[in-house]
Scaffold this motif. Sequence first.
Motif, PDB file in Angstrom:
ATOM      1  N   MET A 109       7.925  25.004  27.599  1.00 32.16           N
ATOM      2  CA  MET A 109       9.223  25.652  27.322  1.00 32.16           C
ATOM      3  C   MET A 109       8.991  27.067  26.780  1.00 32.16           C
ATOM      4  N   THR A 110       9.696  28.031  27.376  1.00 33.35           N
ATOM      5  CA  THR A 110       9.532  29.420  26.964  1.00 33.35           C
ATOM      6  C   THR A 110      10.013  29.633  25.535  1.00 33.35           C
ATOM      7  N   GLU A 111       9.209  30.331  24.762  1.00 27.38           N
ATOM      8  CA  GLU A 111       9.581  30.653  23.381  1.00 27.38           C
ATOM      9  C   GLU A 111      10.520  31.853  23.380  1.00 27.38           C
ATOM     10  N   LEU A 112      11.734  31.645  22.917  1.00 32.10           N
ATOM     11  CA  LEU A 112      12.712  32.727  22.875  1.00 32.10           C
ATOM     12  C   LEU A 112      12.555  33.550  21.598  1.00 32.10           C
ATOM     13  N   LEU A 113      13.181  34.715  21.602  1.00 32.97           N
ATOM     14  CA  LEU A 113      13.077  35.612  20.456  1.00 32.97           C
ATOM     15  C   LEU A 113      14.144  35.294  19.403  1.00 32.97           C
ATOM     16  N   GLY A 114      13.721  35.214  18.145  1.00 34.28           N
ATOM     17  CA  GLY A 114      14.647  35.035  17.044  1.00 34.28           C
ATOM     18  C   GLY A 114      14.758  36.321  16.242  1.00 34.28           C
ATOM     19  N   PRO A 115      15.511  36.317  15.149  1.00 33.75           N
ATOM     20  CA  PRO A 115      15.706  37.530  14.349  1.00 33.75           C
ATOM     21  C   PRO A 115      14.397  38.177  13.884  1.00 33.75           C
TER      22      PRO A 115
END
Length: 278
Positions: free
Chosen positions: A1-7
């Motif tokens: 699963m692709t790691e999305l960007l957080g704050p």
Amino acid sequence: MTELLGPAEIRALAAELDVRPTKKLGQNFVHDPNTVRRIVDLSGIGEGDFVLEVGPGLGSLTLGLLATGAEVVAVEIDPVLAGRLPDTVAERGGAERLKVVGADALRITADDLPARPTALVANLPYNVAVPVVLHLLAELPSLTSGLVMVQTEVADRMAAGPGSRTYGVPSVKLAWYGKARKVAAVPRAVFWPVPNVDSALVAFERGDVVSSVERERLFAVVDAAFSQRRKTLRAALASWAGSAERAGELLEKAGIDPKTRGEQLDVHQFARIAAAAG
């Protein structure tokens, strides 16, 4: 699963690149992974789709689109952001399905892209959202659907129907290409920096061309009709037709009451006016 960007990742990338979001470029970066997943889900994008993303910024939505297995071409006007995006994706997976084009979306043509995209999914800069969508629909006949995030006020105008207070030039011109509808609100808190306006998602599906009238001729009528919104069409179309009398004749020929106002007509009726002019 692709790691999305957080704050934290968004701010770290911005600091690394010395990027300070500017109002001029309409830069408000989405830093909430759940919002990205929601946008991607509503877009219906999946493996086998070729997606055009305009203004990918730091890559939040790009990563979400790539996670579906779709091919993505990202058009980014900011050379610093365009240069970093492939590395951001490479660090998280999917780089082989991403192409980045450093260009102004308002000037891009089909020949500037590596393939013909089938869908537009983007967080659009608010100050150029409508011109960008109209330009891309005109330049890229391959685009059959879209989902764009825009200012709520713009979303209302894009999706409005005849008789609505928000119905105007964007509404009619988009209707020339197909059907637009407002599908969801987006809270301010998911952006960095937090904008001072509300946002919404607008979905679009390309339909059949409404008539054989050339687009430019119809759009000229629409521009004239709404340039003096409070006037009757007979008066508003006077400069376009050459005189108010001639405008009245063309309206009657098209089967439209000259006392009607532009916001009462749908795109098919505007097409009849353009056709009446020969």
